[in-house]
Design a protein around this motif. Structure first.
Motif, PDB file in Angstrom:
ATOM      1  N   LYS A 148       0.971  -1.213   0.028  1.00  0.00           N
ATOM      2  CA  LYS A 148       0.010   0.146  -0.193  1.00  0.00           C
ATOM      3  C   LYS A 148       0.908   1.218   0.004  1.00  0.00           C
ATOM      4  O   LYS A 148       1.594   1.517   0.971  1.00  0.00           O
ATOM      5  CB  LYS A 148      -0.704   0.064   1.158  1.00  0.00           C
ATOM      6  N   SER A 167       0.497   4.404  -0.003  1.00  0.00           N
ATOM      7  CA  SER A 167      -0.153   5.349   0.970  1.00  0.00           C
ATOM      8  C   SER A 167       0.294   5.042   2.364  1.00  0.00           C
ATOM      9  O   SER A 167      -0.309   6.193   3.257  1.00  0.00           O
ATOM     10  CB  SER A 167      -1.467   5.602   0.764  1.00  0.00           C
ATOM     11  N   SER A 168       0.884   4.003   2.649  1.00  0.00           N
ATOM     12  CA  SER A 168       0.906   3.763   4.163  1.00  0.00           C
ATOM     13  C   SER A 168       2.492   3.263   4.387  1.00  0.00           C
ATOM     14  O   SER A 168       2.812   1.884   3.772  1.00  0.00           O
ATOM     15  CB  SER A 168       0.102   2.485   4.559  1.00  0.00           C
ATOM     16  N   GLN A 169       3.479   4.087   4.764  1.00  0.00           N
ATOM     17  CA  GLN A 169       4.731   3.632   4.832  1.00  0.00           C
ATOM     18  C   GLN A 169       5.498   4.168   5.814  1.00  0.00           C
ATOM     19  O   GLN A 169       5.042   5.541   6.435  1.00  0.00           O
ATOM     20  CB  GLN A 169       5.639   3.464   3.684  1.00  0.00           C
ATOM     21  N   TRP A 185       5.886  -1.080   5.342  1.00  0.00           N
ATOM     22  CA  TRP A 185       4.697  -1.039   4.490  1.00  0.00           C
ATOM     23  C   TRP A 185       3.621  -1.912   5.008  1.00  0.00           C
ATOM     24  O   TRP A 185       3.831  -3.044   5.518  1.00  0.00           O
ATOM     25  CB  TRP A 185       4.883  -1.255   3.014  1.00  0.00           C
ATOM     26  N   CYS A 186       2.266  -1.257   4.869  1.00  0.00           N
ATOM     27  CA  CYS A 186       1.006  -2.246   5.037  1.00  0.00           C
ATOM     28  C   CYS A 186       1.088  -2.964   3.556  1.00  0.00           C
ATOM     29  O   CYS A 186       1.331  -2.369   2.754  1.00  0.00           O
ATOM     30  CB  CYS A 186       0.095  -1.602   5.157  1.00  0.00           C
ATOM     31  N   GLN A 211      -8.038  -3.296   7.171  1.00  0.00           N
ATOM     32  CA  GLN A 211      -7.334  -2.361   6.231  1.00  0.00           C
ATOM     33  C   GLN A 211      -6.763  -1.510   7.217  1.00  0.00           C
ATOM     34  O   GLN A 211      -7.449  -0.949   7.981  1.00  0.00           O
ATOM     35  CB  GLN A 211      -8.184  -1.612   5.338  1.00  0.00           C
ATOM     36  N   TYR A 267      -3.035   1.174   8.494  1.00  0.00           N
ATOM     37  CA  TYR A 267      -2.016   2.142   7.905  1.00  0.00           C
ATOM     38  C   TYR A 267      -0.729   1.832   8.708  1.00  0.00           C
ATOM     39  O   TYR A 267      -0.909   1.710   9.916  1.00  0.00           O
ATOM     40  CB  TYR A 267      -2.542   3.346   7.706  1.00  0.00           C
ATOM     41  N   SER A 310       2.854   3.790  10.222  1.00  0.00           N
ATOM     42  CA  SER A 310       3.394   4.926  10.436  1.00  0.00           C
ATOM     43  C   SER A 310       4.207   4.852  11.454  1.00  0.00           C
ATOM     44  O   SER A 310       4.605   3.624  12.065  1.00  0.00           O
ATOM     45  CB  SER A 310       2.143   6.238  10.633  1.00  0.00           C
ATOM     46  N   GLY A 358      -6.151   2.092  12.373  1.00  0.00           N
ATOM     47  CA  GLY A 358      -7.248   1.815  11.493  1.00  0.00           C
ATOM     48  C   GLY A 358      -8.539   2.109  12.001  1.00  0.00           C
ATOM     49  O   GLY A 358      -8.544   2.214  13.093  1.00  0.00           O
ATOM     50  N   LYS A 405      -8.037   9.206  10.094  1.00  0.00           N
ATOM     51  CA  LYS A 405      -6.680   8.671   9.418  1.00  0.00           C
ATOM     52  C   LYS A 405      -5.614   9.217  10.039  1.00  0.00           C
ATOM     53  O   LYS A 405      -5.622  10.521  10.168  1.00  0.00           O
ATOM     54  CB  LYS A 405      -6.400   9.014   7.877  1.00  0.00           C
ATOM     55  N   ALA A 435      -6.447  12.194   1.858  1.00  0.00           N
ATOM     56  CA  ALA A 435      -4.996  12.094   1.880  1.00  0.00           C
ATOM     57  C   ALA A 435      -4.175  13.002   1.230  1.00  0.00           C
ATOM     58  O   ALA A 435      -3.139  12.718   0.542  1.00  0.00           O
ATOM     59  CB  ALA A 435      -4.725  10.731   0.720  1.00  0.00           C
TER      60      ALA A 435
END
Length: 585
Positions: free
Chosen positions: A409, A411-413, A422-423, A467, A469, A471, A481, A519, A563
């Motif tokens: 993903k 957008s998620s790191q 990452w996810c 699902q 994220y 961080s 989430g 988020k 986002a």
């Protein structure tokens, strides 16, 4: 007068400064911290630290631990300074220290918690430590069954050799500091050597070889030695000197200027100590100490030398000294394991128990990682790595890539502890052909350029949204989430302890009931989460701070699309990139 170059100051002057002073210099500015944490500087500083003034003796007793300087002129130990062991080290009732020192190398100690059986790499000078991830799920180090040895390979990677015996079976694993993982090495031995009758002692590194002594019993029984070549990673049976195997037999190995020295104590009421040296595969007896009484022998803790004399020590006192006429380099050479009280003679260094900050300081060499997925799922990824120092792209070989069916993903790191996290998910199919997604985490080691798949523990997966994220909260990995609970959502933030390739533990940091999904985009300086919130008007998003103590939201203005908000720590460095078309971007 010409100014000194940075290289001269760094390698000509600061590599000769005591480790504690270098630690203070790191706080001068970010540039100094990066330079003094670099691999080249730490390696050069370590090589120049092998002088008598940097050698200390660490003693761990039942309730105290202390470091003592060595007076090289009198060969005595001076009054010590109490230290605090920075990891779990006390008994359940908090009365006694339960740490045992197993081995040491280049200023790092390998120690064991005798209750939890955990192993740690620890630098007593910098107080940095690393709890090694267990290679097996049931238990870790058992003093009467296992043995360890420390060494560095040709790539300057610090490694731990772990020999484990369980149920008459033997397994050998090597831990890599740079990879932060274990791998197995084959070793075949006669079955009788695998029983609990034999006791293995910690390995002694000498000339690129680890030597392990194995004794059937302290009183009587056979003795033998196994050597491990750290370059070829091959084991060999090594000759043992002609030592009587009746009565009490106690063996110590010492590395004296890359010569393997053995002290063999044998006897009953009176003990005879012989000094042997291994030369070209043959043991030569160099000296026999005078007979000493059994009670005096029981007080011996270790042997040291100042060059041409050996000193038999009882903790901090000399029992006697022997002039062998053999000239070694003027430093002390310790026996790894003390008798009576646990301790070690070690050299004060800056060597880190972890790879982070040692090989590549943060932001010293910015790296770009480019990942391209194949059009056909059965084909491997294409991964390119760009280094600003080399100004070249490097293609990562297929053997180092994760499964080609895994997707990240984007957008998620998060970047934590020298790794990118990452996810990720993988599309799978049930027996009836239905498709579903299996979620996981993937990490990339910025030093070794290796991917690792981290399975999410079942307990966390059960409590956490499918699902999620990834961080970070400073130096910790966090996942977040939204759980849909009837007519509202519950936003969760979990903090993870990632050790090597495993999520060792997890803890729920925040739970927020909310009418709409949230988020996580970062944290403020008091660890309150900064969130992206959907406004009632529609798809417009606002950044807010959630005050954990009061349970309230603070809106600080600004709006954007989903986002569209991004938070990054403040950096005081500026990278200027020249463009061929001279355009200012």
């Amino acid at each position: 007068m010409a100014e000194l170059s940075t290289e001269m100051i760094l390698f000509g002057i600061l590599t000769r400064v005591p480790p504690k002073a270098v630690g203070r210099f790191k706080s001068v500015c970010k540039t100094w911290n990066a330079l003094l944490s670099g691999n080249a500087f730490v390696r050069e500083h370590c090589s120049r630290s092998a002088i008598p003034s940097n050698q200390k003796v660490l003693v761990i007793e039942h309730q105290t631990s202390s470091i003592h300087p060595i007076n090289f002129e009198t060969h005595d130990y001076e009054p010590g300074t109490s230290i605090t062991i920075p990891f779990d080290h006390r008994s359940y009732d908090n009365r006694f220290i339960v740490v045992s020192i197993l081995s040491h190398l280049n200023g790092l100690l390998c120690v064991c918690n005798k209750i939890t059986s955990d192993l740690f790499l620890w630098n007593p000078v910098t107080t940095a430590f690393k709890r090694l991830p267990p290679p097996y799920s049931n238990d870790f180090y058992k003093d009467n069954l296992d043995a360890v040895g420390l060494y560095t390979d040709t790539h300057d990677d610090f490694k731990v050799l772990y020999i484990r015996r369980r149920d008459a079976t033997l397994a050998v694993n090597v831990y890599s500091r740079s990879d932060e993982s274990w791998r197995n090495i084959p070793l075949a031995l006669p079955s009788e050597y695998l029983t609990t009758r034999f006791h293995w002692y910690s390995g002694t590194l000498c000339g690129g070889t680890l030597y392990f002594t194995v004794s059937e019993s302290v009183v009587g029984g056979s003795n033998f030695m196994i050597s491990f070549d750290v370059n070829s990673e091959q084991f060999h049976m090594t000759n043992f000197p002609a030592i009587p195997n009746h009565g009490i037999v106690y063996i110590h190995l010492v590395n004296a200027q890359d010569e393997l020295v053995m002290f063999a104590a044998t006897g009953h009421r009176e003990m005879k100590i012989d000094m042997w040296i291994l030369r070209e595969g043959t043991w030569l007896r160099m000296y026999s100490f005078p007979l000493i009484s059994l009670d005096l022998w029981c007080s011996i803790t270790h042997y040291v030398t100042n060059g041409n004399k050996w000193f038999v020590m009882a903790k901090f006192q000399k029992i006697f000294e022997i002039d062998t006429g053999l000239m070694w380099f003027d430093r002390f050479y310790p026996v790894t394991k003390f008798q009576c009280s646990d301790g070690a003679l070690f050299t004060e260094t800056l060597v880190s128990p972890t790879s982070v900050g040692l090989i590549r300081p943060d932001n010293l060499d910015p790296t770009i990682l480019k990942i391209a997925y194949p059009f056909k799922p059965e084909n491997p990824w294409c991964v390119l790595i760009f280094s600003f120092n080399s100004k070249q792209w490097k293609h990562l070989e297929n053997e180092f890539l994760p499964r080609q069916s895994i997707r990240l993903k984007k957008s998620s790191q998060a970047v934590v502890d020298g790794h990118i996290f990452w996810c990720a998910y993988e599309s799978l199919f049930t027996n009836d052909g239905s498709e579903y997604k299996s979620y996981m985490m993937v990490s990339f080691n910025l030093v070794t350029h290796r991917f690792h798949v981290l399975d999410i523990p079942a307990k966390l997966l059960f409590q956490h949204p499918v699902q999620f994220y990834v961080s970070n909260l400073r130096d910790n990995v966090v996942v977040s989430g939204n759980l849909n609970v009837e007519d509202h959502f519950v936003f969760h933030v979990w903090i993870l302890e990632v050790v090597g390739r495993c999520i060792e533990s997890f803890k729920c940091l925040i739970s927020i009931p909310t009418p709409c999904p949230l988020k996580l985009i970062g944290f403020d300086n008091t660890n309150n989460p900064i969130l992206e919130v959907q406004m009632p008007e529609g798809y417009v998003m606002n950044p807010v701070v959630y005050n954990v103590s009061s349970g309230t939201f603070l809106y600080f203005g600004g709006e954007g699309n989903c986002a569209s908000f991004f938070i990054n720590p403040n950096c005081e460095s500026l990278i200027l990139q020249t463009h061929e078309d001279k355009t200012v971007y």
